[in-house]
Write a protein that holds these residues in place. Structure first.
Motif, PDB file in Angstrom:
ATOM      1  N   TYR A  54       0.882  -1.159   0.000  1.00 52.81           N
ATOM      2  CA  TYR A  54       0.000   0.000   0.000  1.00 52.81           C
ATOM      3  C   TYR A  54       0.921   1.211   0.000  1.00 52.81           C
ATOM      4  O   TYR A  54       1.803   1.335   0.843  1.00 52.81           O
ATOM      5  CB  TYR A  54      -0.903  -0.012   1.236  1.00 52.81           C
ATOM      6  CG  TYR A  54      -1.532   1.329   1.492  1.00 52.81           C
ATOM      7  CD1 TYR A  54      -2.554   1.794   0.678  1.00 52.81           C
ATOM      8  CD2 TYR A  54      -1.067   2.156   2.501  1.00 52.81           C
ATOM      9  CE1 TYR A  54      -3.103   3.040   0.880  1.00 52.81           C
ATOM     10  CE2 TYR A  54      -1.614   3.395   2.712  1.00 52.81           C
ATOM     11  CZ  TYR A  54      -2.635   3.834   1.894  1.00 52.81           C
ATOM     12  OH  TYR A  54      -3.176   5.074   2.074  1.00 52.81           O
ATOM     13  N   VAL A  80      -4.848  -7.395  -1.093  1.00 53.21           N
ATOM     14  CA  VAL A  80      -6.026  -6.815  -1.724  1.00 53.21           C
ATOM     15  C   VAL A  80      -6.895  -7.972  -2.169  1.00 53.21           C
ATOM     16  O   VAL A  80      -6.455  -8.832  -2.939  1.00 53.21           O
ATOM     17  CB  VAL A  80      -5.644  -5.949  -2.939  1.00 53.21           C
ATOM     18  CG1 VAL A  80      -6.869  -5.315  -3.558  1.00 53.21           C
ATOM     19  CG2 VAL A  80      -4.623  -4.893  -2.544  1.00 53.21           C
ATOM     20  N   LEU A  89      -8.975  -4.059   1.592  1.00 55.72           N
ATOM     21  CA  LEU A  89      -7.552  -3.770   1.779  1.00 55.72           C
ATOM     22  C   LEU A  89      -7.189  -4.223   3.182  1.00 55.72           C
ATOM     23  O   LEU A  89      -7.704  -3.675   4.165  1.00 55.72           O
ATOM     24  CB  LEU A  89      -7.278  -2.277   1.629  1.00 55.72           C
ATOM     25  CG  LEU A  89      -7.651  -1.639   0.296  1.00 55.72           C
ATOM     26  CD1 LEU A  89      -7.491  -0.127   0.373  1.00 55.72           C
ATOM     27  CD2 LEU A  89      -6.805  -2.211  -0.810  1.00 55.72           C
TER      28      LEU A  89
END
Length: 174
Positions: A54, A80, A89
């Motif tokens: 991320y 994900v 997420l």
């Protein structure tokens, strides 16, 4: 000037820089306090699972304006999971964020965001709407899996009135 005086000046300068960084982050936290990531467990049947990093969440179409959104404020490893109901997420040490299909504005590819520049189209961008109506762009750098496959799975979540080419091309110029 003695070595001790030079060292004191450098230490003082470092303290000032760190204090300014902390002050800026607190101001950003107050500015973004109304924007909340939709926290919740994933729902629906799994269509695909991808792992990677991320990178950041920014205001839509403003890849240099990082948002300090709780659960999405800092870089982290990410899983994900795309389901038939939305995108989850999962970041270590944080509650899972579930972007329901109705929140997702589109997905696409990007080359840069805030302080990360990668090869052409090396990031996956997911545009989504927060509870307060702010449209946010979340950037991911996949390590396992095909970024185009992730974009295609997210595009399938779009309502039939959305143009598939519009939702998959979002952010392609970055």
């Amino acid at each position: 000037m003695t070595q001790e005086a030079a060292a004191l000046i450098l230490v003082g300068l470092a303290v000032v820089v760190l204090a300014l960084m902390a002050w800026g982050w607190r101001r950003r936290s107050r500015r973004d306090a109304g924007i909340a990531a939709p926290v919740g467990e994933r729902r629906g049947e799994i269509r695909g699972t991808f792992t990677g990093l991320y990178v950041a969440t920014t205001r839509h179409e403003a890849p240099l304006d990082r948002l300090n959104v709780r659960h999405l404020a800092f870089r982290a490893r990410a899983t994900v999971v795309v389901t038939d109901a939305g995108v989850a997420l999962e970041l270590p040490g944080s509650a899972p964020v579930f972007l329901g299909a109705a929140r997702i504005e589109g997905a696409g590819r990007a080359t840069w965001a805030i302080d990360r520049v990668v090869e052409n189209d090396g990031l996956v961008l997911i545009a989504w709407t927060a509870d307060d109506g702010t449209v946010c762009d979340t950037y991911l750098r996949l390590q396992d899996g095909d970024p185009d496959a992730l974009g295609a799975e997210i595009a399938r979540l779009q309502t039939p009135t959305d143009s598939p080419s519009d939702s998959t091309q979002m952010g392609a110029q970055r």
